[in-house]
Design a protein around this motif. Sequence first.
Motif, PDB file in Angstrom:
ATOM      1  N   HIS A 173      65.972  46.580  11.885  1.00 28.51           N
ATOM      2  CA  HIS A 173      64.698  46.068  12.724  1.00 28.51           C
ATOM      3  C   HIS A 173      64.643  44.860  12.179  1.00 28.51           C
ATOM      4  CE1 HIS A 173      60.403  45.694  11.980  1.00 28.51           C
ATOM      5  NE2 HIS A 173      60.683  47.076  11.937  1.00 28.51           N
ATOM      6  N   PRO A 174      64.066  44.216  13.450  1.00 30.11           N
ATOM      7  CA  PRO A 174      64.719  42.280  14.260  1.00 30.11           C
ATOM      8  C   PRO A 174      63.067  41.897  12.944  1.00 30.11           C
ATOM      9  CG  PRO A 174      62.098  44.122  15.179  1.00 30.11           C
ATOM     10  CD  PRO A 174      63.230  44.631  14.841  1.00 30.11           C
ATOM     11  N   GLU A 187      55.050  57.457  11.122  1.00 27.81           N
ATOM     12  CA  GLU A 187      55.273  56.237  12.267  1.00 27.81           C
ATOM     13  C   GLU A 187      54.860  56.675  13.718  1.00 27.81           C
ATOM     14  OE1 GLU A 187      59.424  53.912  12.519  1.00 27.81           O
ATOM     15  OE2 GLU A 187      59.148  54.943  10.973  1.00 27.81           O
ATOM     16  N   ILE A 188      55.219  57.638  14.034  1.00 25.07           N
ATOM     17  CA  ILE A 188      54.789  58.171  15.526  1.00 25.07           C
ATOM     18  C   ILE A 188      53.525  57.661  15.433  1.00 25.07           C
ATOM     19  CG2 ILE A 188      54.905  60.365  16.589  1.00 25.07           C
ATOM     20  CD1 ILE A 188      57.231  61.448  15.318  1.00 25.07           C
ATOM     21  N   PHE A 189      52.538  58.344  14.899  1.00 28.67           N
ATOM     22  CA  PHE A 189      51.247  58.479  15.463  1.00 28.67           C
ATOM     23  C   PHE A 189      50.503  57.351  15.082  1.00 28.67           C
ATOM     24  CE2 PHE A 189      51.150  62.754  14.387  1.00 28.67           C
ATOM     25  CZ  PHE A 189      50.843  63.242  16.197  1.00 28.67           C
ATOM     26  N   SER A 190      51.495  55.861  14.216  1.00 27.03           N
ATOM     27  CA  SER A 190      50.784  55.064  13.907  1.00 27.03           C
ATOM     28  C   SER A 190      51.592  53.967  15.261  1.00 27.03           C
ATOM     29  CB  SER A 190      51.988  53.207  12.914  1.00 27.03           C
ATOM     30  OG  SER A 190      51.006  54.645  11.858  1.00 27.03           O
ATOM     31  N   LEU A 191      52.735  54.563  15.789  1.00 28.09           N
ATOM     32  CA  LEU A 191      53.011  54.140  17.135  1.00 28.09           C
ATOM     33  C   LEU A 191      51.730  53.859  18.230  1.00 28.09           C
ATOM     34  CD1 LEU A 191      56.576  54.015  16.296  1.00 28.09           C
ATOM     35  CD2 LEU A 191      55.813  52.125  16.479  1.00 28.09           C
ATOM     36  N   GLY A 192      51.302  55.038  17.910  1.00 30.74           N
ATOM     37  CA  GLY A 192      51.108  55.718  19.017  1.00 30.74           C
ATOM     38  C   GLY A 192      49.229  54.633  19.323  1.00 30.74           C
ATOM     39  N   ARG A 193      49.218  54.484  18.336  1.00 29.44           N
ATOM     40  CA  ARG A 193      47.574  54.093  17.781  1.00 29.44           C
ATOM     41  C   ARG A 193      48.372  52.333  18.782  1.00 29.44           C
ATOM     42  NH1 ARG A 193      46.901  56.252  12.648  1.00 29.44           N
ATOM     43  NH2 ARG A 193      47.995  54.635  12.240  1.00 29.44           N
ATOM     44  N   GLU A 194      49.260  51.660  17.816  1.00 25.75           N
ATOM     45  CA  GLU A 194      49.981  50.375  18.223  1.00 25.75           C
ATOM     46  C   GLU A 194      50.013  50.671  20.050  1.00 25.75           C
ATOM     47  OE1 GLU A 194      52.970  49.447  16.536  1.00 25.75           O
ATOM     48  OE2 GLU A 194      52.679  49.775  14.368  1.00 25.75           O
ATOM     49  N   LEU A 195      50.665  51.707  20.841  1.00 31.28           N
ATOM     50  CA  LEU A 195      50.580  52.033  21.734  1.00 31.28           C
ATOM     51  C   LEU A 195      48.886  51.475  22.593  1.00 31.28           C
ATOM     52  CD1 LEU A 195      51.932  52.461  24.547  1.00 31.28           C
ATOM     53  CD2 LEU A 195      52.326  54.573  24.441  1.00 31.28           C
ATOM     54  N   ALA A 196      48.230  52.309  22.094  1.00 33.08           N
ATOM     55  CA  ALA A 196      47.093  52.164  22.986  1.00 33.08           C
ATOM     56  C   ALA A 196      46.175  50.631  22.737  1.00 33.08           C
ATOM     57  CB  ALA A 196      46.058  53.266  21.955  1.00 33.08           C
ATOM     58  N   GLU A 197      46.674  50.070  21.272  1.00 36.85           N
ATOM     59  CA  GLU A 197      46.120  48.229  21.444  1.00 36.85           C
ATOM     60  C   GLU A 197      46.320  48.105  22.553  1.00 36.85           C
ATOM     61  OE1 GLU A 197      46.296  48.148  17.870  1.00 36.85           O
ATOM     62  OE2 GLU A 197      45.333  48.468  17.108  1.00 36.85           O
ATOM     63  N   ALA A 198      47.196  48.222  22.504  1.00 33.16           N
ATOM     64  CA  ALA A 198      48.260  47.511  24.052  1.00 33.16           C
ATOM     65  C   ALA A 198      48.026  47.489  25.031  1.00 33.16           C
ATOM     66  CB  ALA A 198      49.839  47.574  23.483  1.00 33.16           C
ATOM     67  N   ALA A 255      57.951  38.280   8.720  1.00 27.41           N
ATOM     68  CA  ALA A 255      57.189  39.611   9.377  1.00 27.41           C
ATOM     69  C   ALA A 255      55.625  38.893   9.964  1.00 27.41           C
ATOM     70  CB  ALA A 255      57.863  41.016   8.495  1.00 27.41           C
ATOM     71  N   LEU A 256      55.417  38.193   9.100  1.00 25.83           N
ATOM     72  CA  LEU A 256      53.581  38.208   9.277  1.00 25.83           C
ATOM     73  C   LEU A 256      53.854  36.867  10.452  1.00 25.83           C
ATOM     74  CD1 LEU A 256      52.435  38.176   5.947  1.00 25.83           C
ATOM     75  CD2 LEU A 256      51.858  39.999   8.088  1.00 25.83           C
ATOM     76  N   ASN A 257      55.222  35.722  10.608  1.00 25.50           N
ATOM     77  CA  ASN A 257      55.128  35.294  11.785  1.00 25.50           C
ATOM     78  C   ASN A 257      55.971  35.992  12.659  1.00 25.50           C
ATOM     79  OD1 ASN A 257      53.737  33.112   9.735  1.00 25.50           O
ATOM     80  ND2 ASN A 257      55.503  32.758   8.981  1.00 25.50           N
ATOM     81  N   SER A 258      56.037  36.688  13.043  1.00 30.15           N
ATOM     82  CA  SER A 258      56.598  37.385  14.333  1.00 30.15           C
ATOM     83  C   SER A 258      55.714  37.641  15.719  1.00 30.15           C
ATOM     84  CB  SER A 258      57.331  38.523  13.769  1.00 30.15           C
ATOM     85  OG  SER A 258      56.369  39.605  13.659  1.00 30.15           O
ATOM     86  N   ALA A 259      56.265  37.699  16.449  1.00 30.77           N
ATOM     87  CA  ALA A 259      55.366  37.109  17.828  1.00 30.77           C
ATOM     88  C   ALA A 259      55.394  38.422  18.497  1.00 30.77           C
ATOM     89  CB  ALA A 259      55.376  36.088  18.890  1.00 30.77           C
ATOM     90  N   PRO A 260      54.599  39.716  18.590  1.00 31.91           N
ATOM     91  CA  PRO A 260      53.455  39.214  17.854  1.00 31.91           C
ATOM     92  C   PRO A 260      53.628  39.872  16.197  1.00 31.91           C
ATOM     93  CG  PRO A 260      53.403  41.603  19.187  1.00 31.91           C
ATOM     94  CD  PRO A 260      54.338  40.569  19.650  1.00 31.91           C
ATOM     95  N   PRO A 261      52.621  38.545  15.384  1.00 27.51           N
ATOM     96  CA  PRO A 261      52.623  39.668  14.069  1.00 27.51           C
ATOM     97  C   PRO A 261      53.333  40.968  14.178  1.00 27.51           C
ATOM     98  CG  PRO A 261      50.673  38.076  14.627  1.00 27.51           C
ATOM     99  CD  PRO A 261      51.125  39.128  15.626  1.00 27.51           C
ATOM    100  N   ASN A 268      45.066  45.912  25.897  1.00 27.48           N
ATOM    101  CA  ASN A 268      45.182  44.322  25.448  1.00 27.48           C
ATOM    102  C   ASN A 268      43.976  43.917  24.052  1.00 27.48           C
ATOM    103  OD1 ASN A 268      46.719  43.624  27.748  1.00 27.48           O
ATOM    104  ND2 ASN A 268      45.681  44.143  29.463  1.00 27.48           N
ATOM    105  N   ARG A 269      43.975  44.474  22.898  1.00 29.35           N
ATOM    106  CA  ARG A 269      43.052  44.101  21.816  1.00 29.35           C
ATOM    107  C   ARG A 269      43.573  42.812  21.763  1.00 29.35           C
ATOM    108  NH1 ARG A 269      42.331  50.116  19.427  1.00 29.35           N
ATOM    109  NH2 ARG A 269      40.798  51.037  21.364  1.00 29.35           N
ATOM    110  N   PRO A 270      42.608  41.983  21.524  1.00 28.03           N
ATOM    111  CA  PRO A 270      43.028  40.495  20.819  1.00 28.03           C
ATOM    112  C   PRO A 270      43.087  41.127  19.431  1.00 28.03           C
ATOM    113  CG  PRO A 270      40.798  41.294  20.721  1.00 28.03           C
ATOM    114  CD  PRO A 270      41.413  41.592  21.604  1.00 28.03           C
ATOM    115  N   GLY A 271      44.293  40.490  18.670  1.00 30.36           N
ATOM    116  CA  GLY A 271      44.825  40.441  17.528  1.00 30.36           C
ATOM    117  C   GLY A 271      45.850  41.835  17.076  1.00 30.36           C
ATOM    118  N   ALA A 272      46.805  42.879  18.702  1.00 25.48           N
ATOM    119  CA  ALA A 272      46.851  43.701  18.460  1.00 25.48           C
ATOM    120  C   ALA A 272      48.397  43.857  18.064  1.00 25.48           C
ATOM    121  CB  ALA A 272      47.316  44.445  20.301  1.00 25.48           C
ATOM    122  N   ARG A 273      48.349  44.308  16.986  1.00 27.78           N
ATOM    123  CA  ARG A 273      50.040  44.059  15.961  1.00 27.78           C
ATOM    124  C   ARG A 273      50.657  44.479  16.106  1.00 27.78           C
ATOM    125  NH1 ARG A 273      49.552  40.893  11.431  1.00 27.78           N
ATOM    126  NH2 ARG A 273      47.521  39.933  11.845  1.00 27.78           N
TER     127      ARG A 273
END
Length: 301
Positions: free
Chosen positions: A283-284, A73-84, A116-122, A87-92
Amino acid sequence: MDRLNYQHLFYFWNVVREGGVSRASEKLRLAQPTISGQLAVFEKTIGAKLFLKQGRNLVMTETGRTVFNYADEIFSLGRELAEALDNRPGARGQRLSVGVSNALHKLLVYRLLEPALNSAPPAHLICFEDKLERLLTELPVHGVDLVISDAPATSAADARIYNHLLGESAVAAFATPALHARCAEGFPHSLDGAPLLLPTTNTALRRSLDQWLDAHGLFPDIVAEIEDSALLKTFASAGAGLFMGPVAMREAIERQYGVELIGTLAGVSERFYAITAQRKVKHPCVAAILERARDFLTSPA
C-alpha cells in the motif's frame, strides 16, 4: 464458486450496515422475504453460513465478517470511482483503514498518519481504536490494512502478521506549570510522593515505567491508571497529576495540553510499530508512513 454475484453481496452488505433485514429492506425498498431469499441463495452459493441467530438478532459468523470486510472495501472503491468519474472536487484517493492501539499518544498517531493525508490525492483514512489483541484479529480478514502500536505482535498472533519497527522516542515527565514548579528541582527524586497519572498495566510503557520507578526507589502517589492516552492527558491538563510522554512530541504536547517538560527518564524509551498482513508493504500510503516516521523518531540502537 466460479462467479461472485455482486447483487447478493450488495444485499448482504446492506443488511450488516443497517443492522438487520427489516431496515435494509426499507432502505433498498424491497420486501423482507426478497432480501432473506437472496441471502439464502448467497449462502448456498458460497457454501457457508453468513449469519447465526441469537434470539431475535442476526450475528455474523467468521465467514460473514470476512465477506463483509471485503464487501465494504469493494463498495467504498465503487463510490470513489463514481466520484472520480464525476470529477467531483475533493475526491479522495486510495482507502486506508488503520487500527490504533488505545494506549498510543494521539498526537503521535496523527503525526505518523499525516503522510496519508498529504498524499496526492489524499487517502480516504478510516481509523479504529481498540486493544491491540482485538485489532490484530482484523488484519488477516482485511478489516484493517495497518495497525499502529507501541508493542509488536507476538509469535502467538497469526503467522500472516508482520511487524515493521517505525522507531523509538525517549520518554519524559510532563506537568502543568504549578506541578512543574514543585517537581522540576531534584528530578527524578522529586517524583517521590508526587501525584502521578499512569497508563494501565497492559501497556508496554507502563511496564517500562514500573521498572524505572523501582530501579530509582521512587514511590509516587498514583492518582489514576488510565488506558486511553487522550483521557490521561485530559486529567493531567486539569492538574490532576504529572504524566509520561514521548520526547519526540514535546512541542505538540506542551502546546495542546498546557504542560511543561520536567525531565527525561534515563534509560526509558517507547518503540512504535506498524503491523501489517504482508511482509513486503504494497500500500503506497503505508510505505509513506514507514518512510516519514524516520523524520522524527530515532532508530533504536
